[in-house]
Design a protein around this motif. Structure first.
Motif, mmCIF file in Angstrom:
data_model
loop_
_atom_site.group_PDB
_atom_site.id
_atom_site.type_symbol
_atom_site.label_atom_id
_atom_site.label_comp_id
_atom_site.label_asym_id
_atom_site.label_seq_id
_atom_site.Cartn_x
_atom_site.Cartn_y
_atom_site.Cartn_z
ATOM 1 N N ASP A 7 0.816 -1.224 0.000
ATOM 2 C CA ASP A 7 0.000 0.000 0.000
ATOM 3 C C ASP A 7 0.843 1.264 0.000
ATOM 4 N N PHE A 8 2.139 1.130 0.248
ATOM 5 C CA PHE A 8 2.963 2.307 0.517
ATOM 6 C C PHE A 8 2.947 3.314 -0.627
ATOM 7 N N SER A 9 3.153 2.849 -1.835
ATOM 8 C CA SER A 9 3.214 3.776 -2.972
ATOM 9 C C SER A 9 1.876 4.473 -3.185
ATOM 10 N N GLY A 10 0.772 3.759 -2.954
ATOM 11 C CA GLY A 10 -0.545 4.375 -3.093
ATOM 12 C C GLY A 10 -0.781 5.445 -2.044
ATOM 13 N N CYS A 11 -0.344 5.189 -0.800
ATOM 14 C CA CYS A 11 -0.481 6.193 0.264
ATOM 15 C C CYS A 11 0.360 7.431 -0.044
ATOM 16 N N GLU A 12 1.586 7.197 -0.473
ATOM 17 C CA GLU A 12 2.485 8.306 -0.786
ATOM 18 C C GLU A 12 1.912 9.161 -1.920
ATOM 19 N N ALA A 13 1.424 8.511 -2.974
ATOM 20 C CA ALA A 13 0.865 9.243 -4.109
ATOM 21 C C ALA A 13 -0.390 10.013 -3.713
ATOM 22 N N LEU A 14 -1.213 9.424 -2.843
ATOM 23 C CA LEU A 14 -2.426 10.101 -2.402
ATOM 24 C C LEU A 14 -2.092 11.363 -1.627
ATOM 25 N N HIS A 15 -1.131 11.287 -0.720
ATOM 26 C CA HIS A 15 -0.746 12.485 0.039
ATOM 27 C C HIS A 15 -0.226 13.569 -0.897
ATOM 28 N N GLU A 16 0.553 13.170 -1.868
ATOM 29 C CA GLU A 16 1.095 14.155 -2.815
ATOM 30 C C GLU A 16 -0.022 14.809 -3.619
ATOM 31 N N ARG A 17 -1.049 14.044 -4.007
ATOM 32 C CA ARG A 17 -2.164 14.634 -4.750
ATOM 33 C C ARG A 17 -2.940 15.630 -3.895
ATOM 34 N N VAL A 18 -3.140 15.308 -2.633
ATOM 35 C CA VAL A 18 -3.932 16.181 -1.760
ATOM 36 C C VAL A 18 -3.158 17.431 -1.368
#
Length: 201
Positions: free
Chosen positions: A78-89
């Motif tokens: 899940d790590f890459s998805g969490c990181e990408a989500l934070h960057e989008r927000v």
């Protein structure tokens, strides 16, 4: 809190903080809204109020799970998805901190159709518990699901302008603990999604 040290000492401490942050794109902090020593001190260093916050604690035991979401502890995949989500927000990464909290075993994620759509970094510790979600519904889904995973209450800082999330928290049994403000100097981008900030970062 530098402002708690008295005016002279508080200014010296803030001088040291800002010197350490030299070259950073932005610096953020949270402080109690009623602290009439802190607000003028931080404003004198260029900080501006960006968001009123409410510290809230509770456990939405009676809240119905939001259908279509899988809420569970974070896995390595899940790590890459969490990181990408934070960057989008927010427009920047918190990968290092997220990695530390993953190792500590505190991160909860919500997935929809196999995609990470929300995470909470440390649901039981408000000063560490930053989180992001694609939508308010996804944030509600992760809060509802987290209630069945962690022991004890969930603690978070709710940005008051996220009115739907604030109302849901009130209706779901969260209680108000403190009023705070998020302040920032330097670059600041309005978040693009639902979020809860942490004090420690």
């Amino acid at each position: 809190d530098p402002a708690a040290q008295g005016h002279g000492m508080g200014r010296l401490l803030m001088d040291a903080v800002m010197e350490r942050a030299r070259g950073a794109r932005s610096v953020r902090l949270g402080t109690a809204a009623y602290n009439f020593q802190a607000l003028p001190l931080y404003a004198s260093f260029g900080f501006e109020v960006k968001e009123p916050l409410l510290s809230m604690v509770g456990k939405p035991d009676g809240a119905a799970p939001v259908s279509g979401y899988d809420v569970r502890p974070m896995q390595e995949a899940d790590f890459s998805g969490c990181e990408a989500l934070h960057e989008r927000v927010h427009g920047f990464s918190r990968a290092n901190e997220l990695r530390d909290q993953f190792v500590a075993g505190t991160v909860i994620v919500a997935l929809r159709d196999g995609k990470v759509v929300a995470y909470l970094a440390s649901p039981k510790v408000m000063i560490e518990n930053h989180g992001v979600a694609e939508t308010t519904e996804a944030m509600v889904a992760i809060l509802s699901g987290t209630a069945g995973i962690v022991d004890g209450p969930i603690a978070l800082l709710v940005p008051v302008r996220q009115a739907a999330l604030f109302r849901w928290c009130l209706q779901s049994g969260f209680r108000l603990v403190n009023a705070m403000v998020l302040m920032s100097v330097g670059e600041y981008r309005e978040p693009r999604g639902a979020y809860v900030p942490s004090i420690i970062y």
